[in-house]
Design an enzyme around this catalytic site. Structure first.
Site, PDB file in Angstrom:
ATOM      1  CB  SER A 133      56.291  16.623 -92.017  1.00  0.00           C
ATOM      2  OG  SER A 133      55.111  15.583 -91.873  1.00  0.00           O
ATOM      3  N   GLY A 134      56.999  13.897 -94.016  1.00  0.00           N
ATOM      4  CA  GLY A 134      56.752  13.419 -95.281  1.00  0.00           C
ATOM      5  C   GLY A 134      57.846  13.298 -96.246  1.00  0.00           C
ATOM      6  CB  THR A 138      59.225   7.111 -90.257  1.00  0.00           C
ATOM      7  OG1 THR A 138      59.238   8.071 -89.367  1.00  0.00           O
ATOM      8  CG2 THR A 138      58.916   5.965 -89.535  1.00  0.00           C
ATOM      9  CG  ASN A 183      53.612  11.408 -93.650  1.00  0.00           C
ATOM     10  OD1 ASN A 183      53.234  10.432 -94.120  1.00  0.00           O
ATOM     11  ND2 ASN A 183      54.901  11.216 -93.049  1.00  0.00           N
ATOM     12  CB  SER A 186      52.786  12.610 -89.868  1.00  0.00           C
ATOM     13  OG  SER A 186      53.704  13.702 -89.297  1.00  0.00           O
ATOM     14  CB  SER A 187      56.852  10.410 -86.714  1.00  0.00           C
ATOM     15  OG  SER A 187      57.334   9.741 -87.718  1.00  0.00           O
ATOM     16  N   GLY A 411      62.001  17.434 -88.600  1.00  0.00           N
ATOM     17  CA  GLY A 411      62.828  18.658 -89.249  1.00  0.00           C
ATOM     18  C   GLY A 411      62.288  19.924 -88.999  1.00  0.00           C
ATOM     19  CD  GLU A 413      57.124  20.925 -87.715  1.00  0.00           C
ATOM     20  OE1 GLU A 413      56.366  21.677 -86.689  1.00  0.00           O
ATOM     21  OE2 GLU A 413      56.883  19.801 -87.683  1.00  0.00           O
TER      22      GLU A 413
HETATM   23  P1  ATP Z   1      56.836  12.660 -90.743  1.00  0.00           P
HETATM   24  O1  ATP Z   1      57.978  13.988 -90.061  1.00  0.00           O
HETATM   25  O2  ATP Z   1      55.587  13.460 -90.745  1.00  0.00           O
HETATM   26  O3  ATP Z   1      57.204  11.580 -89.628  1.00  0.00           O
HETATM   27  P2  ATP Z   1      58.717  10.984 -92.324  1.00  0.00           P
HETATM   28  O4  ATP Z   1      59.756  12.065 -92.798  1.00  0.00           O
HETATM   29  O5  ATP Z   1      58.990  10.232 -91.317  1.00  0.00           O
HETATM   30  O6  ATP Z   1      57.435  12.016 -91.879  1.00  0.00           O
HETATM   31  P3  ATP Z   1      57.674   8.918 -93.822  1.00  0.00           P
HETATM   32  O7  ATP Z   1      56.540   8.676 -92.994  1.00  0.00           O
HETATM   33  O8  ATP Z   1      58.932   8.031 -93.530  1.00  0.00           O
HETATM   34  O9  ATP Z   1      57.849  10.409 -93.818  1.00  0.00           O
HETATM   35  O10 ATP Z   1      57.291   8.794 -95.250  1.00  0.00           O
HETATM   36  C1  ATP Z   1      56.063   9.151 -95.788  1.00  0.00           C
HETATM   37  C2  ATP Z   1      55.489   8.420 -96.843  1.00  0.00           C
HETATM   38  O11 ATP Z   1      56.335   8.359 -98.002  1.00  0.00           O
HETATM   39  C3  ATP Z   1      55.543   6.893 -96.405  1.00  0.00           C
HETATM   40  O12 ATP Z   1      54.436   6.349 -95.716  1.00  0.00           O
HETATM   41  C4  ATP Z   1      55.657   6.327 -97.867  1.00  0.00           C
HETATM   42  O13 ATP Z   1      54.361   6.268 -98.464  1.00  0.00           O
HETATM   43  C5  ATP Z   1      56.382   7.102 -98.648  1.00  0.00           C
HETATM   44  N1  ATP Z   1      57.900   6.681 -98.670  1.00  0.00           N
HETATM   45  C6  ATP Z   1      59.013   7.362 -97.849  1.00  0.00           C
HETATM   46  N2  ATP Z   1      59.995   6.843 -98.152  1.00  0.00           N
HETATM   47  C7  ATP Z   1      59.935   5.831 -99.122  1.00  0.00           C
HETATM   48  C8  ATP Z   1      60.695   4.808 -99.813  1.00  0.00           C
HETATM   49  N3  ATP Z   1      61.900   4.729 -99.767  1.00  0.00           N
HETATM   50  N4  ATP Z   1      60.103   4.232-100.845  1.00  0.00           N
HETATM   51  C9  ATP Z   1      58.726   4.339-100.907  1.00  0.00           C
HETATM   52  N5  ATP Z   1      57.764   5.182-100.368  1.00  0.00           N
HETATM   53  C10 ATP Z   1      58.595   5.929 -99.477  1.00  0.00           C
HETATM   54 MG    MG Z   2      58.250   9.909 -89.574  1.00  0.00          MG
END
Ligand code: ATP
Ligand code: MG
Length: 721
Positions: A133-134, A138, A183, A186-187, A411, A413
C-alpha cells in the site's frame, strides 16, 4: 583506422548532433549512469547476490530522482512522493517506438514495448503491477493509461472511448478509495482493466473487473483513517439543493459512520473539488441524471442508517429514531415500516417452516451494519458493471487478442493483527506469484528453446505447495473454513481453528500454537495460526473468520430491498436470489472463483511486470528507508528474480543491433560486414576478432546471448575509447 573514421564523422557533425548521438549511444547500453547513479539494469550489478548492493543501487538512483530500474524486462519503480517532470508529451514521444534498452528505464518503455507487441504481433498483453500500500501501483496504472491514450489513434470515436477510460478512474477512486494510515488515497479493492483495440491499434472499448472491496470500512474505521472518499465528497461538494433533497448536514460529526477514525479533512485531499470531478466524470460516462440521483441517494441513506440507534425492551430491539429510518427508506425507495421491522426481526425459512423472531439490540446493530455494508458493496459492483456497459466496444472488429490488461491489486500484507481480509489478499498474492513463475520462468526457458540455446534450469522456490495448502479441494484451508461455516450445530472461530490444526499440523507451511517453536510461540496467541507464505510468515487471528466468510445479510432485509423503488438498489438485490434454494456461496469461495478466473485471463497473455516500492512510511519525498525497502525487495522476490535472470544470459541483443553498434571494433565488420551469412555471421566474426572466450556467450537463432555483463562493459569501454 576505423576509429579514426569515426572521429571524422563526429567532426563533421555539428556539436548538438554529436551530443545527442553520444548520449543516445550511452543510453543504449544503459551505461551512461553507471558511475553517477548505479546501474539501470540490475543484471549489470557485479555483486548481484548482495542485498546491500541491491538496495544501494536503488538508493543511489532514488537520490538522483531516477525512480525506475530494470531487472531484465521487469520494471522496479520507487515512489518519489513528488511530481517529477518525466511524464510529459515529450517523454511520450521519446519513448514511442523505441527499442526497450535504447532509453533509460521508464514505465513508458514497458508500456511501449507491450503495446508494440500487441499491435505488431497480435499478442494479448497484461501489465501486472504489484507492491504494498502506498508504493505507487494506482499511479503507475494511470501512467500506463496515459501513454496508451497519448499514442493511439485520434478519431473522434476513439477520443470518446479514451475519455471514458480515463474518467472511470475518478469514479472508482471516489467509491473504492479511502485515506488510510499508509496512503491518503488507498485503493480498497483490486482492479483489472482490459483495454480493447482495433486492428490499427486504436482503443475501442474496455472492461473492468473488481475484486473484494473492503466493505467493513463503511461502518468502522481505524484511528487516523477515513471512510470511502465519496461520503466526504458528497457532504463537502453537494450544492444546497442536493443536500436538502438528501436531508444531509455538512458537518461530518453528524454521522456516526464517519466519526470512528479521522474526523476531518486531509490536507492532500480537496473533497469538494473531487465531488465536482466525480459528477463530471459520471456525465461523461453517460450516467443519466436519474442514475446519479439514485447513486447519491444510496450514499446518503447509508449515512442516515448509521445513525439509527436501538433500545432494548425485554430483549427486543426497538428503533429509537424512526425519522432516520423514514429518511433512509425514502432514499432507498422502500417502505419505512417494513425497513423498521426488517432491522429488528429475523425470519428463518427452514424448508417451508417460516419463523419470525425479534432481534436483541446487539443483533439489530449487526443487521443494520450488515445492511449498510451490503448496500455499499453492491452499489460498487453495480457501478463497475454500469461503467462496463459504457465502455463496451461498439464495433466487433476487434480480434480477441487485441487486448491489454492492467492489474492494480493489493500487495502482500503483514500487519500487527491479520485477519480474514489479509488471508484473502495474501492468498491472491500467492496466486500471482504462481503466475509469475509460470509466465516469466517459463518464457525465459521458451526463449532459450526458441533460440536453440542450451541452459541448465535454475532452482527457485515454487509456491504451489502454499497455494495447495490454501485452496486444495477437501483438504485446504478454504475447504475447512467452508465446511465449518456450513456445518449444523454451533460452529465458531475456535472450532474452525481446531479443525485446521487437526488436519494441517503436519504441513510445513502451517504453524499452530501448540507446535510452534518456542520463539514463535511467545508471539502467538491461542486464537491464531501462522502461514509460511512465499513472501514471509504471517500470523492470522481467526476472530471473525466465520462471520466474514458467511457474510450474512438477514433475509428480511434482502426481501425489503428487492422491492425497492430505487432502481439501482432493486437490481442489486434481485428477487431470484431470495427464491434460490441454494445457499449463497461463501465470501472466500466467491473470491477464489474470481481469482481463478483472473488467472485464466492472465495466463494466455504476455506479461509485463511493474514492481512498486515505497521508500518510506511518511509519505514524503527524498527519504529512503533502507530497512523498509529491503523488506519489500525480499517479499517481492526481487533477489530471486535477479538470480534467475543472471543464471542464464544477462544480456541478449539482436544481431543487427549488436553489429550496428560495435562494428567499428573490428576491421572485418567496419564499415560493413560483407561476408556471407548476414548479421549473425558478422557478429560471430566480430566477437571472434574481439577474442571473446566461448564461455562468455552463445549464438542463438536471432540474438547474441551474453552471459556476464562485464563482457559488455569491456566491449563498451573499447568502443568509447
Ligand atoms: P494502495 O495499495 O494503498 O492503493 P498504491 O500502491 O496504489 O497504494 P498510489 O495510490 O498509487 O499507491 O500512490 C500513493 C501516493 O504516492 C500517490 O497518491 C502519490 O502522491 C504518490 N505517488 C505514487 N507514484 C508516484 C509517481 N510516479 N510520481 C509522483 N507521486 C507518486
Ligand atoms: Mg492503489
Amino acid at each position: 583506422m576505423y576509429i579514426e573514421i569515426q572521429s571524422l564523422i563526429f567532426a563533421i557533425m555539428d556539436t548538438k548532433d554529436y551530443i545527442d548521438f553520444n548520449s543516445q549511444v550511452k543510453m543504449e547500453t544503459g551505461l551512461h549512469e553507471r558511475d553517477r547513479a548505479g546501474v539501470q539494469d540490475f543484471v549489470l550489478l557485479e555483486n548481484y547476490q548482495s542485498e546491500e548492493a541491491f538496495i544501494g543501487n536503488l538508493k543511489k538512483r532514488f537520490q538522483e530522482d531516477l525512480i525506475y530500474t530494470y531487472i531484465g524486462q521487469v520494471l522496479i519503480s520507487v515512489n518519489p512522493y513528488k511530481q517529477l517532470p518525466i511524464y510529459t508529451d515529450d517523454h511520450v514521444k521519446a519513448y514511442r517506438n523505441k527499442h526497450f534498452y535504447e532509453m533509460p528505464p521508464h514505465i513508458f518503455a514497458v508500456t511501449d514495448n507491450a503495446f508494440r507487441s500487441l499491435i505488431e504481433e497480435n499478442r494479448g498483453q497484461c501489465v501486472l503491477i504489484s507492491g504494498e500500500s502506498g508504493s505507487g501501483k494506482t499511479e503507475a496504472s494511470k501512467k500506463v493509461l496515459q501513454f496508451i491514450a497519448a499514442c493511439s489513434g485520434n478519431q473522434t470515436t476513439v477520443e470518446g472511448v479514451k475519455d471514458k477510460l480515463l474518467k472511470s478512474n475518478p469514479v472508482l477512486e471516489a467509491f473504492g478509495n479511502a485515506k488510510t494510515n499508509r496512503n491518503d488515497n488507498s485503493s480498497r479493492f483490486g482492479k483489472y482493466m482490459d483495454i480493447q483495440f482495433d486492428f490499427k491499434g486504436a482503443p475501442i472499448g474496455g472492461n473492468i473487473l473488481n475484486y473484494l472491496l473492503e466493505k467493513s470500512r463503511v461502518v468502522a474505521q481505524m484511528g487516523g483513517e477515513r471512510n470511502f472518499h465519496i461520503f466526504y465528497q458528497l457532504l463537502a461538494g453537494a450544492d444546497e439543493a442536493l443536500l436538502q433533497e438528501l436531508r444531509l448536514e455538512r458537518a461530518l460529526d453528524t454521522y456516526s459512520y464517519l466519526t470512528d477514525g479521522l474526523n476531518g479533512s486531509v490536507t492532500s485531499i480537496n473533497d469538494a473539488d473531487s465531488f465536482k470531478q466525480v459528477q463530471q466524470a459520471l456525465t461523461v460516462i453517460d450516467f443519466s441524471k436519474e442514475e446519479q440521483r439514485e447513486i447519491f441517494g444510496i450514499v446518503a441513506s447509508i449515512l442516515h442508517l448509521g445513525n439509527v440507534g436501538f433500545t432494548e425492551v425485554e430483549g427486543n430491539a426497538k428503533v429509537n429514531s424512526r425519522d432516520l429510518v423514514v429518511t433512509a427508506a425514502r432514499l432507498l425507495g422502500v417502505n419505512a415500516s417494513e425497513l423498521e421491522a426488517a432491522l429488528t426481526h429475523r425470519t428463518i425459512d427452514a424448508r417451508g417452516d417460516v419463523v419470525t423472531s425479534p432481534l436483541n439490540q446487539e443483533l439489530a446493530i449487526y443487521a443494520r451494519d450488515a445492511l449498510a455494508k451490503a448496500v455499499y458493496d453492491r452499489l460498487f459492483s453495480w457501478l463497475v458493471q454500469r461503467l462496463n456497459i459504457s465502455l463496451q466496444a461498439k464495433e466487433t472488429r476487434a480480434s480477441r487478442n487485441n487486448v491489454m490488461g492492467i492489474l492494480d491489486i493489493y500487495g502482500f500484507e503483514i500487519f500487527q493483527k491479520n485477519s480474514f481480509e489479509q488471508f484473502c489478499i495474501n492468498f491472491c498474492n500467492e496466486k500471482l506469484q504462481q503466475l509469475f513463475i509460470e509466465l516469466t520462468l517459463k518464457s525465459e526457458q521458451d526463449e532459450y528453446r526458441r533460440e536453440g540455446i542450451e541452459w541448465i534450469p535454475v532452482e527457485y522456490f515454487d509456491n504451489k505447495v502454499i497455494c495447495n495448502l490454501i485452496e486444495e479441494k477437501h483438504k485446504g484451508i478454504i475447504s475447512i473454513l467452508d465446511e465449518e461455516c456450513l456445518r449444523p450445530g454451533e460452529p465458531t472461530d475456535k472450532t474452525f481453528l481446531e479443525k485446521l490444526t487437526q488436519k494441517l499440523a503436519q504441513h510445513h507451511h502451517y504453524v499452530c500454537h501448540e507446535k510452534a517453536p518456542a520463539h514463535i510461540k511467545k508471539i502467538m496467541l491461542r486464537d491464531e495460526f501462522r502461514l509460511v507464505h512465499y513472501a514471509g510468515e504471517v500470523t492470522y487471528s481467526v476472530n471473525g473468520f466465520l462471520d466474514k466468510n458467511n457474510d450474512l445479510l438477514f433475509r428480511d432485509l434482502k426481501e425489503t430491498l428487492s422491492k425497492a423503488g430505487n432502481g439501482i438498489v432493486r437490481s442489486c438485490f434481485p428477487e431470484k436470489e431470495l427464491r434460490s434454494l441454494k445457499r449463497p456461496e461463501t465470501a472466500i469461495t466467491q473470491f477464489r472463483a474470481s481469482l481463478n478466473n483472473l488467472m485464466d485471463i492472465l495466463m494466455c497473455k504476455e506479461p509485463s511486470y511493474i514492481r512498486c516500492i515505497k521508500p518510506n512510511d511518511l509519505q514524503t519525498a527524498n527519504v529512503f528507508n533502507d530497512e523498509l525497502v529491503l523488506h519489500q525487495v525480499k517479499y517481492l522476490g526481487l533477489m530471486e528474480n535477479l538470480r534467475v535472470r543472471r543464471a542464464g544470459f544477462a544480456y541478449r541483443r539482436a544481431y543487427e543491433l549488436f553489429l550496428e553498434r560495435y562494428k567499428s571494433l573490428s576491421k572485418s565488420t567496419w564499415p560493413n560486414y560483407k561476408g556471407p551469412g548476414g548479421p549473425k555471421a558478422g557478429v560471430q566474426q566480430l566477437v571472434k576478432d574481439l577474442g571473446w572466450d566461448e564461455e562468455k556467450y552463445r549464438v542463438g537463432e536471432t540474438k547474441l546471448f551474453i552471459r556476464w555483463p562485464r563482457t559488455l562493459f569491456d566491449t563498451e569501454d573499447a568502443y568509447q575509447e
